[in-house]
Design a protein around this motif. Structure first.
Motif, PDB file in Angstrom:
ATOM      1  N   THR A  40       0.819  -1.210   0.000  1.00  0.00           N
ATOM      2  CA  THR A  40       0.000   0.000   0.000  1.00  0.00           C
ATOM      3  C   THR A  40       0.854   1.262   0.000  1.00  0.00           C
ATOM      4  O   THR A  40       0.418   2.306  -0.484  1.00  0.00           O
ATOM      5  CB  THR A  40      -0.924   0.023   1.224  1.00  0.00           C
ATOM      6  OG1 THR A  40      -0.156  -0.197   2.406  1.00  0.00           O
ATOM      7  CG2 THR A  40      -1.991  -1.047   1.115  1.00  0.00           C
ATOM      8  N   HIS A  41       2.061   1.173   0.541  1.00  0.00           N
ATOM      9  CA  HIS A  41       2.975   2.316   0.530  1.00  0.00           C
ATOM     10  C   HIS A  41       3.780   2.376  -0.764  1.00  0.00           C
ATOM     11  O   HIS A  41       3.897   3.438  -1.386  1.00  0.00           O
ATOM     12  CB  HIS A  41       3.912   2.240   1.732  1.00  0.00           C
ATOM     13  CG  HIS A  41       3.243   2.511   3.040  1.00  0.00           C
ATOM     14  ND1 HIS A  41       2.961   3.778   3.486  1.00  0.00           N
ATOM     15  CD2 HIS A  41       2.776   1.674   3.988  1.00  0.00           C
ATOM     16  CE1 HIS A  41       2.356   3.716   4.654  1.00  0.00           C
ATOM     17  NE2 HIS A  41       2.235   2.446   4.978  1.00  0.00           N
ATOM     18  N   ARG A  44       2.465   4.039  -3.860  1.00  0.00           N
ATOM     19  CA  ARG A  44       2.238   5.489  -3.841  1.00  0.00           C
ATOM     20  C   ARG A  44       3.472   6.321  -4.196  1.00  0.00           C
ATOM     21  O   ARG A  44       3.349   7.523  -4.394  1.00  0.00           O
ATOM     22  CB  ARG A  44       1.696   5.905  -2.468  1.00  0.00           C
ATOM     23  CG  ARG A  44       0.304   5.360  -2.221  1.00  0.00           C
ATOM     24  CD  ARG A  44      -0.213   5.720  -0.844  1.00  0.00           C
ATOM     25  NE  ARG A  44      -1.590   5.282  -0.702  1.00  0.00           N
ATOM     26  CZ  ARG A  44      -2.654   5.986  -1.026  1.00  0.00           C
ATOM     27  NH1 ARG A  44      -2.503   7.204  -1.504  1.00  0.00           N
ATOM     28  NH2 ARG A  44      -3.868   5.503  -0.880  1.00  0.00           N
ATOM     29  N   VAL A 245      -1.512  -3.163   8.334  1.00  0.00           N
ATOM     30  CA  VAL A 245      -2.179  -2.158   7.512  1.00  0.00           C
ATOM     31  C   VAL A 245      -3.650  -2.185   7.897  1.00  0.00           C
ATOM     32  O   VAL A 245      -4.336  -3.182   7.702  1.00  0.00           O
ATOM     33  CB  VAL A 245      -2.001  -2.435   6.010  1.00  0.00           C
ATOM     34  CG1 VAL A 245      -2.748  -1.396   5.180  1.00  0.00           C
ATOM     35  CG2 VAL A 245      -0.522  -2.436   5.644  1.00  0.00           C
ATOM     36  N   PRO A 248      -6.864   2.311   4.175  1.00  0.00           N
ATOM     37  CA  PRO A 248      -6.230   2.851   2.981  1.00  0.00           C
ATOM     38  C   PRO A 248      -5.556   4.186   3.243  1.00  0.00           C
ATOM     39  O   PRO A 248      -5.904   4.891   4.179  1.00  0.00           O
ATOM     40  CB  PRO A 248      -7.408   3.012   2.018  1.00  0.00           C
ATOM     41  CG  PRO A 248      -8.585   3.256   2.911  1.00  0.00           C
ATOM     42  CD  PRO A 248      -8.339   2.418   4.141  1.00  0.00           C
TER      43      PRO A 248
END
Length: 304
Positions: A40-41, A44, A245, A248
């Motif tokens: 998720t990181h 980005r 996590v 979001p």
């Protein structure tokens, strides 16, 4: 936020088969490591400017694969696959790019008084392959922009993340190996994990350093709360470190350190967890862990 350069050639501290870049980042090493190891990181910030990412699979352990698609500014998709060779949390990642051009990427994370120096070394099969990657794919520019974007992303993440840490301690009336075992098996976790009134409707864990887990807590109203993460460190029966996590967006990965200390025949259990950036999440964090440890104490008492 960050400073550094890309080097090429033996005279610049790299061999004629290499590209090397370094950045000093204004962020703690654990957070920088998380930015490299949580999909998720990574999605980005990875890639040159103008590119976005879709991470299809990311298994951060030796032998694990990372498959992702980079979407260029003109709409062109670039499929990539990495294979992890070495993973030493939070110090070092070595991975091979196997989808062409082929190279080995070695990333090191050095702590510098609350800041982190990241060094990336791309080693190609030959000097000609390195030169081709520079000329055809602009690998030197991409490497520089990649680390620039990481620094910018961490700046936004650290600004959003509260600096405090949540700590909960409880002395349990059970020996340390028994308490440790209650964290190590899904059938044990299912009996006590979560606040009062919650159940663990799904629990899949790979209990080893680098292993992943996925859980779903179900609330009294029937709502599900999924979360997942990776075990970073396991030292039986003394210590467990794992990431999670919980939502979001940047700042919603937390790091949890659980320690088990002997007190005669009892065990002092301490949970330390970073505070997530999600609005309102910190309010229930301490209560949730307090109630979870109360349920753990009840479960251990029932086992006798």
């Amino acid at each position: 936020m960050a400073a550094g350069s890309v080097e090429a050639g033996a005279g610049a501290g790299a061999s004629d088969r290499e590209l090397v870049a370094a950045r000093e980042l204004d962020a703690p090493r654990d957070l920088v490591w998380t930015a490299w190891s949580e999909p998720t990181h990574v999605a980005r910030w990875w890639g040159p400017r103008g590119f976005t990412n879709t991470v299809e699979h990311m298994d951060v352990r030796p032998g694990g694969a990372w498959r992702f698609v980079m979407h260029g500014p003109d709409g062109t998709d670039f499929r990539n696959e990495m294979r992890y060779v070495e993973v030493v949390s939070p110090e070092r990642i070595v991975m091979d790019h196997v989808s062409g051009p082929n190279f080995r990427m070695t990333v090191t994370f050095a702590e510098r008084g609350g800041r982190t120096t990241v060094t990336v070394r791309m080693t190609f099969e030959s000097a000609a392959e390195r030169d081709r990657a520079v000329e055809q794919f602009h690998a030197d520019v991409g490497l520089r922009e990649n680390l620039d974007k990481l620094g910018e992303y961490l700046g936004a993440t650290t600004a959003a993340r509260p600096p405090e840490e949540m700590v909960v301690t409880r002395v349990l009336d059970a020996p340390r190996p028994v308490v440790f075992e209650a964290w190590a098996r899904p059938e044990h976790l299912a009996r006590w994990w979560g606040p009062r009134g919650f159940t663990l409707s799904s629990c899949s864990i790979d209990f080893r350093p680098g292993g992943a887990y996925r859980m779903v807590m179900r609330g009294p109203d029937g709502a599900d709360y999924p979360f997942h993460g990776v075990y970073r460190e396991i030292v039986p029966p003394a210590r467990i470190v794992f990431s999670a996590v919980i939502g979001p967006g940047p700042g919603n990965a937390v790091r949890t350190v659980v320690t088990f200390e002997e007190e005669g025949w009892k065990t002092r259990l301490t949970v330390r967890q970073t505070v997530p950036a999600m609005e309102g999440a910190a309010r229930g964090q301490r209560q949730g862990w307090t109630e979870s440890l109360e349920r753990l104490a009840d479960d251990l008492a029932a086992l006798g």
